[in-house]
Design a protein around this motif. Structure first.
Motif, mmCIF file in Angstrom:
data_model
loop_
_atom_site.group_PDB
_atom_site.id
_atom_site.type_symbol
_atom_site.label_atom_id
_atom_site.label_comp_id
_atom_site.label_asym_id
_atom_site.label_seq_id
_atom_site.Cartn_x
_atom_site.Cartn_y
_atom_site.Cartn_z
ATOM 1 N N CYS A 131 -43.790 -11.117 4.851
ATOM 2 C CA CYS A 131 -43.757 -10.267 3.665
ATOM 3 C C CYS A 131 -45.185 -9.950 3.219
ATOM 4 O O CYS A 131 -45.989 -10.858 2.997
ATOM 5 C CB CYS A 131 -42.999 -10.978 2.547
ATOM 6 S SG CYS A 131 -42.923 -10.069 0.996
ATOM 7 N N CYS B 230 -45.635 -11.472 -0.788
ATOM 8 C CA CYS B 230 -45.808 -12.898 -1.106
ATOM 9 C C CYS B 230 -46.487 -13.679 0.014
ATOM 10 O O CYS B 230 -46.936 -14.798 -0.199
ATOM 11 C CB CYS B 230 -44.467 -13.542 -1.471
ATOM 12 S SG CYS B 230 -43.330 -13.776 -0.080
ATOM 13 N N HIS C 35 -45.035 -14.800 2.813
ATOM 14 C CA HIS C 35 -44.139 -15.739 3.483
ATOM 15 C C HIS C 35 -43.271 -15.014 4.516
ATOM 16 O O HIS C 35 -42.987 -13.827 4.374
ATOM 17 C CB HIS C 35 -43.231 -16.438 2.459
ATOM 18 C CG HIS C 35 -43.980 -17.235 1.462
ATOM 19 N ND1 HIS C 35 -43.782 -17.102 0.107
ATOM 20 C CD2 HIS C 35 -44.941 -18.177 1.604
ATOM 21 C CE1 HIS C 35 -44.590 -17.928 -0.540
ATOM 22 N NE2 HIS C 35 -45.307 -18.578 0.353
ATOM 23 N N ALA D 55 -38.996 -11.844 5.813
ATOM 24 C CA ALA D 55 -38.739 -10.534 5.200
ATOM 25 C C ALA D 55 -37.647 -9.822 5.984
ATOM 26 O O ALA D 55 -37.670 -9.791 7.209
ATOM 27 C CB ALA D 55 -40.006 -9.704 5.174
ATOM 28 N N HIS E 261 -39.482 -8.980 1.177
ATOM 29 C CA HIS E 261 -38.200 -9.609 0.829
ATOM 30 C C HIS E 261 -37.454 -8.743 -0.172
ATOM 31 O O HIS E 261 -37.983 -8.467 -1.246
ATOM 32 C CB HIS E 261 -38.423 -10.997 0.213
ATOM 33 C CG HIS E 261 -39.004 -11.978 1.162
ATOM 34 N ND1 HIS E 261 -40.312 -12.371 1.097
ATOM 35 C CD2 HIS E 261 -38.449 -12.635 2.208
ATOM 36 C CE1 HIS E 261 -40.551 -13.234 2.062
ATOM 37 N NE2 HIS E 261 -39.438 -13.410 2.754
ATOM 38 N N CYS F 122 -36.991 -14.730 -1.550
ATOM 39 C CA CYS F 122 -37.765 -15.345 -0.473
ATOM 40 C C CYS F 122 -37.343 -16.814 -0.360
ATOM 41 O O CYS F 122 -37.250 -17.505 -1.371
ATOM 42 C CB CYS F 122 -39.254 -15.244 -0.800
ATOM 43 S SG CYS F 122 -40.322 -16.238 0.275
ATOM 44 N N THR G 253 -39.039 -19.257 0.528
ATOM 45 C CA THR G 253 -40.143 -20.147 0.186
ATOM 46 C C THR G 253 -40.479 -20.116 -1.301
ATOM 47 O O THR G 253 -40.543 -21.146 -1.952
ATOM 48 C CB THR G 253 -41.404 -19.795 1.014
ATOM 49 O OG1 THR G 253 -41.068 -19.828 2.400
ATOM 50 C CG2 THR G 253 -42.531 -20.758 0.732
ATOM 51 N N CYS G 254 -40.680 -18.919 -1.863
ATOM 52 C CA CYS G 254 -41.127 -18.830 -3.261
ATOM 53 C C CYS G 254 -40.055 -18.342 -4.224
ATOM 54 O O CYS G 254 -40.235 -18.401 -5.432
ATOM 55 C CB CYS G 254 -42.368 -17.947 -3.380
ATOM 56 S SG CYS G 254 -42.084 -16.202 -3.025
ATOM 57 N N SER H 266 -37.944 -11.959 -5.299
ATOM 58 C CA SER H 266 -37.336 -10.783 -4.665
ATOM 59 C C SER H 266 -38.439 -9.729 -4.667
ATOM 60 O O SER H 266 -38.463 -8.820 -5.499
ATOM 61 C CB SER H 266 -36.113 -10.316 -5.449
ATOM 62 O OG SER H 266 -35.121 -11.301 -5.422
ATOM 63 N N CYS H 267 -39.363 -9.897 -3.761
ATOM 64 C CA CYS H 267 -40.638 -9.189 -3.778
ATOM 65 C C CYS H 267 -40.515 -7.673 -3.929
ATOM 66 O O CYS H 267 -41.164 -7.078 -4.787
ATOM 67 C CB CYS H 267 -41.423 -9.530 -2.524
ATOM 68 S SG CYS H 267 -41.745 -11.297 -2.361
#
Length: 77
Positions: A17, A20, A22, A25, A49, A53, A55-56, A59-60
């Motif tokens: 992604c 973010c 990570h 995606a 994403h 995501c 990991t974090c 919802s980028c």
């Protein structure tokens, strides 16, 4: 369609992604948003994403919306 072809190419190249930083995606995002005149080109589309995501939890793509961001992995936006 052209969108599906370019989207598939972007995701085949990477699942990292661009917002973010990570992996995982499953969607693509316009770096320069379509609504601001961004082209539908491989260079202007990056993995992002759409759903949370793993990991974090961001919802980028949804959070970014049509904003232009200079430092995407920052929490500032």
């Amino acid at each position: 369609s052209r969108w599906r072809t370019i989207r598939a190419q972007v995701l085949a190249a990477s699942d990292l992604c661009h917002i973010c930083g990570h992996h995982g995606a499953e969607s693509v995002d316009y770096v320069i948003p379509w609504s601001r005149g961004g082209p539908m080109t491989f260079a202007n589309l990056k993995p992002a994403h759409q759903r949370a995501c793993p990991t974090c939890g961001r919802s980028c793509n949804n959070e970014k919306g049509t904003k232009l961001i200079s430092n995407p992995t920052s929490r500032e936006w």
